[in-house]
Each structure stands twice: as structure tokens, then as C-alpha cells.
Design an enzyme around this catalytic site. Structure first.
Site, PDB file in Angstrom:
ATOM      1  N   GLY A  11       0.838  -1.203   0.000  1.00  0.00           N
ATOM      2  CA  GLY A  11       0.000   0.000   0.000  1.00  0.00           C
ATOM      3  C   GLY A  11       0.864   1.242   0.000  1.00  0.00           C
ATOM      4  CB  ALA A  13       0.636   4.527  -4.046  1.00  0.00           C
ATOM      5  N   GLY A  14      -0.260   4.829  -0.675  1.00  0.00           N
ATOM      6  CA  GLY A  14      -1.326   5.394   0.166  1.00  0.00           C
ATOM      7  C   GLY A  14      -0.808   6.465   1.114  1.00  0.00           C
ATOM      8  NE  ARG A  92     -16.603   0.037   8.890  1.00  0.00           N
ATOM      9  CZ  ARG A  92     -16.560  -0.281  10.186  1.00  0.00           C
ATOM     10  NH1 ARG A  92     -15.417  -0.304  10.827  1.00  0.00           N
ATOM     11  NH2 ARG A  92     -17.657  -0.547  10.829  1.00  0.00           N
ATOM     12  NE  ARG A  98     -13.582  -4.847  13.996  1.00  0.00           N
ATOM     13  CZ  ARG A  98     -12.482  -4.131  13.896  1.00  0.00           C
ATOM     14  NH1 ARG A  98     -12.533  -2.891  13.466  1.00  0.00           N
ATOM     15  NH2 ARG A  98     -11.306  -4.644  14.210  1.00  0.00           N
ATOM     16  CD  GLN A 112      -0.311  -8.344   1.099  1.00  0.00           C
ATOM     17  OE1 GLN A 112      -0.116  -7.976   2.247  1.00  0.00           O
ATOM     18  NE2 GLN A 112      -0.662  -7.509   0.140  1.00  0.00           N
ATOM     19  N   GLY A 129      -2.740  -2.524   8.088  1.00  0.00           N
ATOM     20  CA  GLY A 129      -4.033  -2.457   7.393  1.00  0.00           C
ATOM     21  C   GLY A 129      -5.130  -3.112   8.219  1.00  0.00           C
ATOM     22  CG  ASP A 158      -4.537   1.793  19.341  1.00  0.00           C
ATOM     23  OD1 ASP A 158      -5.362   2.597  18.890  1.00  0.00           O
ATOM     24  OD2 ASP A 158      -4.197   0.759  18.742  1.00  0.00           O
ATOM     25  NE  ARG A 161      -4.710   7.542  17.638  1.00  0.00           N
ATOM     26  CZ  ARG A 161      -5.373   6.838  16.726  1.00  0.00           C
ATOM     27  NH1 ARG A 161      -5.977   5.703  17.059  1.00  0.00           N
ATOM     28  NH2 ARG A 161      -5.450   7.269  15.476  1.00  0.00           N
ATOM     29  CG  HIS A 186      -5.957  -0.874  15.696  1.00  0.00           C
ATOM     30  ND1 HIS A 186      -5.603   0.288  16.344  1.00  0.00           N
ATOM     31  CD2 HIS A 186      -6.400  -0.484  14.474  1.00  0.00           C
ATOM     32  CE1 HIS A 186      -5.819   1.315  15.544  1.00  0.00           C
ATOM     33  NE2 HIS A 186      -6.306   0.873  14.410  1.00  0.00           N
TER      34      HIS A 186
HETATM   35  P1  NAX Z   1      -4.925   4.559   1.797  1.00  0.00           P
HETATM   36  O1  NAX Z   1      -6.262   4.145   1.258  1.00  0.00           O
HETATM   37  O2  NAX Z   1      -4.435   5.942   1.608  1.00  0.00           O
HETATM   38  O3  NAX Z   1      -3.803   3.583   1.198  1.00  0.00           O
HETATM   39  C1  NAX Z   1      -3.952   2.220   1.145  1.00  0.00           C
HETATM   40  C2  NAX Z   1      -3.194   1.745  -0.052  1.00  0.00           C
HETATM   41  O4  NAX Z   1      -3.224   0.323  -0.052  1.00  0.00           O
HETATM   42  C3  NAX Z   1      -3.802   2.207  -1.369  1.00  0.00           C
HETATM   43  O5  NAX Z   1      -2.802   2.887  -2.127  1.00  0.00           O
HETATM   44  C4  NAX Z   1      -4.244   0.915  -2.038  1.00  0.00           C
HETATM   45  O6  NAX Z   1      -4.072   0.940  -3.450  1.00  0.00           O
HETATM   46  C5  NAX Z   1      -3.306  -0.093  -1.387  1.00  0.00           C
HETATM   47  N1  NAX Z   1      -3.774  -1.473  -1.430  1.00  0.00           N
HETATM   48  C6  NAX Z   1      -5.031  -1.950  -1.349  1.00  0.00           C
HETATM   49  N2  NAX Z   1      -5.040  -3.283  -1.495  1.00  0.00           N
HETATM   50  C7  NAX Z   1      -3.757  -3.661  -1.641  1.00  0.00           C
HETATM   51  C8  NAX Z   1      -3.126  -4.909  -1.850  1.00  0.00           C
HETATM   52  N3  NAX Z   1      -3.822  -6.030  -1.942  1.00  0.00           N
HETATM   53  N4  NAX Z   1      -1.787  -4.941  -1.964  1.00  0.00           N
HETATM   54  C9  NAX Z   1      -1.054  -3.806  -1.912  1.00  0.00           C
HETATM   55  N5  NAX Z   1      -1.607  -2.582  -1.738  1.00  0.00           N
HETATM   56  C10 NAX Z   1      -2.938  -2.515  -1.591  1.00  0.00           C
HETATM   57  O7  NAX Z   1      -4.963   4.143   3.347  1.00  0.00           O
HETATM   58  P2  NAX Z   1      -3.961   4.568   4.502  1.00  0.00           P
HETATM   59  O8  NAX Z   1      -4.464   5.810   5.136  1.00  0.00           O
HETATM   60  O9  NAX Z   1      -2.571   4.516   4.007  1.00  0.00           O
HETATM   61  O10 NAX Z   1      -4.242   3.371   5.535  1.00  0.00           O
HETATM   62  C11 NAX Z   1      -3.832   2.054   5.261  1.00  0.00           C
HETATM   63  C12 NAX Z   1      -4.457   1.077   6.235  1.00  0.00           C
HETATM   64  O11 NAX Z   1      -4.040   1.378   7.567  1.00  0.00           O
HETATM   65  C13 NAX Z   1      -5.984   1.097   6.258  1.00  0.00           C
HETATM   66  O12 NAX Z   1      -6.453  -0.250   6.308  1.00  0.00           O
HETATM   67  C14 NAX Z   1      -6.283   1.779   7.590  1.00  0.00           C
HETATM   68  O13 NAX Z   1      -7.549   1.386   8.095  1.00  0.00           O
HETATM   69  C15 NAX Z   1      -5.151   1.271   8.434  1.00  0.00           C
HETATM   70  N6  NAX Z   1      -4.855   2.004   9.667  1.00  0.00           N
HETATM   71  C16 NAX Z   1      -4.407   1.286  10.719  1.00  0.00           C
HETATM   72  C17 NAX Z   1      -4.010   1.885  11.899  1.00  0.00           C
HETATM   73  C18 NAX Z   1      -3.489   1.081  13.039  1.00  0.00           C
HETATM   74  O14 NAX Z   1      -3.148   1.674  14.079  1.00  0.00           O
HETATM   75  N7  NAX Z   1      -3.389  -0.256  12.964  1.00  0.00           N
HETATM   76  C19 NAX Z   1      -4.161   3.355  12.096  1.00  0.00           C
HETATM   77  C20 NAX Z   1      -4.231   4.114  10.801  1.00  0.00           C
HETATM   78  C21 NAX Z   1      -5.030   3.448   9.722  1.00  0.00           C
HETATM   79  O15 NAX Z   1      -6.385   3.692   9.949  1.00  0.00           O
END
Ligand code: NAX
Length: 327
Positions: A11, A13-14, A92, A98, A112, A129, A158, A161, A186
Site C-alpha cells: 500500500g 502509494a497510500g 471501509r 466491520r 501475502q 491495514g 493506541d 495516543r 486495534h
Molecule cells: P490509503 O487508502 O491511503 O492507502 C492504502 C493503499 O493500499 C492504497 O494505495 C491501495 O491501493 C493499497 N492497497 C489496497 N489493497 C492492496 C493490496 N492487496 N496490496 C497492496 N496494496 C494494496 O490508506 P492509509 O491511510 O494509508 O491506511 C492504510 C491502512 O491502515 C488502512 O487499512 C487503515 O484502516 C489502516 N490504519 C491502521 C491503523 C493502526 O493503528 N493499525 C491506524 C491508521 C489506519 O487507519
């Protein structure tokens, strides 16, 4: 000390990837003498955007960045890596429960988990993720090479925070707050534990007189912080999430002080009566090189036990939802 480390980021590029990559390449995580290779995984439609990120990374001219690999193939991304940071996941969607999110993301983590068979023998895996704990559980079950103890999920955000809230309430610097444990998932059922937290070495309950706050708003503010940030910013936490993921890596690479701990979700070995095999957040002490222990013997009040039971029940429910993906 390593002189070279290979790190996969999915991910990439996210939002979180954008905040994480420059800090990985700068040397602040693995030290000023460790060259780094970044192996960046994205879904095919996001590869052009990832190329833009890679161009920016080149333009930073990081002296320690030896190489970047861009791919949409998990087996290429994970080939020989020492750390795999699994950030990418499906967000989501509107009206998605959920349970729907868990099912939508499950197949990503089966693939993966299998592809991580190609990682280096010392590889450690951090799932960011969401739903992070259960995604880590799926990856762990679908991997046939790495020890199960190497699959983690992120609860460091967490912890951070909680630490910040306690420091603000007590009017002390962040570094005065130690021994902060997050228990469980989480998610909004997590239990941020003020009863075992310390402020300048004293029990937080001795330093902060407002015990109603410690048992009430403190917990709910930490549990709901992610939602509050989405509400304020219109996007989910990215800077703080990337920061926490890097804190997690540094904690597992390093050795934890004997009188402190950090929080991470790891495979339960039955400690504190938590169902064995769940990916559950515990207080952890690292011995470096991927070796760590779950801190034992902390007092758990009836209040805390009820919270731990609730978050455990949620994780058991999530595990049942993905039973078909656990092999
Ligand atoms: P973004 O939507 O900005 O980026 C996610 C990226 O993952 C996108 O570029 C998408 O193309 C890519 N992606 C999707 N499926 C994929 C796959 N099969 N293989 C490789 N790449 C893939 O989200 P972002 O803000 O970067 O957040 C990423 C994840 O972190 C989300 O699931 C989010 O819910 C989770 N989080 C987890 C946190 C934690 O503390 N555990 C806190 C922050 C965040 O909410």
C-alpha cells in the site's frame, strides 16, 4: 548492527506509505550505518501513482537508500525482506460493516502470508491495514516458513495516543509517562490500561487524582481517537500511524529497558488467560533480533478483566468470521 536491511511496504502509494517511506530511508529507524532497500507493493491501478512517490524519494537523495523495487506482485515484493510492513488494505466503504471489511480484506492476507515464504529467515511482519489483528492472524496461518511469533499487528498508535493523553492530564512531558499497555484488538474495544501505567515512576492513579477520568474519558478518548481524527481531518490518521509503525519496528529491533514495556499485538500464548493463538495486544519487552516476551504478572483488576474479556470476545468473533481462511 546490520549494514543492510530490506524492507517491504505494501500500500506504498497510500497516505501512510507517503508518511513512512522518507523516514525509513532517512536512517532514523535502522541507524546511520545501515543501507536500506525498499520493496514497494501496490495494486496494479495504483502503480502510476507509486511511480510518482518513487520519483520524490529519488529526489530526496537519501544517502542510505540503496535501491527501490516497485511491483504489484507480492512474491517479488517480499523476496528476501527482513521486515514486511503490511499497510495496504481495502478501505471501509459506505455502509460497510466491520464483518464485511474483514471478509473483503481476508483474501489479501492469505496471498501475502503465502508470499512471505520468500522472505529472509529473520523476517518480522507488521500488519497495519485494518482489521489489523485479524489480518495478521490470516497472514500467520497462511505462512509456512516464519515462526508464528514474528507476525504482529500495530497497536503502538493506541499506546502513543494513551501516553499523550496521560502526559497532558498530568502536565508532564511525554517521556515521564511509561509502562503504557494496550490490551486486545486495534478497535474500539481495545483496553488502554492506566492502572499499570507510570508517571515519573509512580502509579498513574497516584499522580492523577481524577480517577473517574482515568476509568472513563481517558479510555474512550483513546478508543475513539481514530474516528475523531477522521471527523476533524476528513481522512484517517496517516502521519501518526506511520510514526507508530516505525516506533514498533524500532522497539522490536532494540532491547526494552527492564522496567518498561511497549504495546504490540502478537500471537497469544495463553498469557493472562487470553485464548491461545489470537493476535492480541499485550505489554511486550523486546530482547532484540526478533526475540521478545509478553510481560508477565501485571495486576489485573476486575474492571480491567471485564475490558480484556470484551476485546478478546471481539477477536474470537473475528477469528470465527474468517475461519475458512485459516487453513
Ligand atoms: P490509503 O487508502 O491511503 O492507502 C492504502 C493503499 O493500499 C492504497 O494505495 C491501495 O491501493 C493499497 N492497497 C489496497 N489493497 C492492496 C493490496 N492487496 N496490496 C497492496 N496494496 C494494496 O490508506 P492509509 O491511510 O494509508 O491506511 C492504510 C491502512 O491502515 C488502512 O487499512 C487503515 O484502516 C489502516 N490504519 C491502521 C491503523 C493502526 O493503528 N493499525 C491506524 C491508521 C489506519 O487507519
Amino acid at each position: 548492527m546490520r549494514n543492510f536491511v530490506s524492507v517491504a511496504v505494501t500500500g506504498a502509494a497510500g497516505n501512510i506509505g507517503y508518511a513512512m517511506l522518507p523516514r525509513l530511508a532517512s536512517g532514523e529507524v535502522f541507524g546511520p550505518n545501515t543501507e536500506i532497500e525498499l520493496r514497494l507493493l501496490e495494486i496494479t491501478p495504483a502503480l502510476p501513482s507509486l511511480e510518482g512517490v518513487v520519483m520524490e524519494m529519488m529526489d530526496c537523495a537519501f544517502p542510505l537508500l540503496r535501491n527501490m523495487v516497485v511491483t504489484d506482485d507480492a512474491s517479488v515484493a517480499f523476496d528476501g525482506v527482513n521486515w514486511a510492513l503490511l499497510v495496504g488494505a481495502r478501505p471501509r466503504g459506505a455502509g460497510m460493516q466491520r464483518g464485511d471489511l474483514i471478509l473483503a480484506n481476508g483474501p489479501i492476507f492469505t496471498g501475502q502470508g503465502q508470499a512471505l515464504d520468500g522472505a529472509a529467515d529473520d523476517c518480522q511482519v507488521l500488519v497495519v491495514g485494518n482489521p489489523a489483528n485479524t489480518n495478521a492472524l490470516i497472514a500467520m496461518h497462511n505462512n509456512s516458513k516464519l515462526p508464528k511469533s514474528r507476525f504482529h499487528a500495530l497497536t503502538r498508535l493506541d499506546q502513543n495516543r494513551a501516553q499523550a493523553q496521560l502526559a497532558m492530564k498530568a502536565g508532564v512531558p511525554i517521556k515521564a509517562v511509561t509502562n503504557v499497555a494496550i490490551w486486545g484488538n486495534h478497535s474500539a474495544t481495545q483496553y488502554p490500561d492506566a492502572e499499570n501505567a507510570r508517571i515519573n515512576g509512580q502509579r498513574a492513579f497516584e499522580v492523577i487524582a481524577d480517577h473517574d477520568w482515568l476509568r472513563g474519558d481517558f479510555i474512550s478518548v483513546v478508543q475513539k481517537r481514530g474516528a475523531a481524527i477522521i471527523q476533524a481531518r476528513g481522512k484517517s490518521s496517516a502521519m501518526s500511524a506511520a510514526n507508530a509503525a516505525l516506533d514498533h519496528v524500532m522497539s522490536f529491533e532494540g532491547v526494552t529497558a527492564a522496567n518498561d514495556w511497549f504495546s504490540a499485538a502478537v500471537r497469544s500464548d495463553g498469557s493472562y488467560g487470553v485464548a491461545e493463538g489470537l493476535i492480541f495486544s499485550f505489554p511486550i519487552r523486546s530482547h532484540g533480533g526478533g526475540r521478545y516476551e509478553i510481560v508477565q504478572g501485571l495486576p489485573i483488576s476486575d474492571f480491567a478483566q471485564a475490558k480484556i474479556d470484551a476485546t478478546e470476545a471481539e477477536l474470537i468473533n473475528e477469528r470465527d468470521t474468517v475461519a475458512d481462511l485459516l487453513g
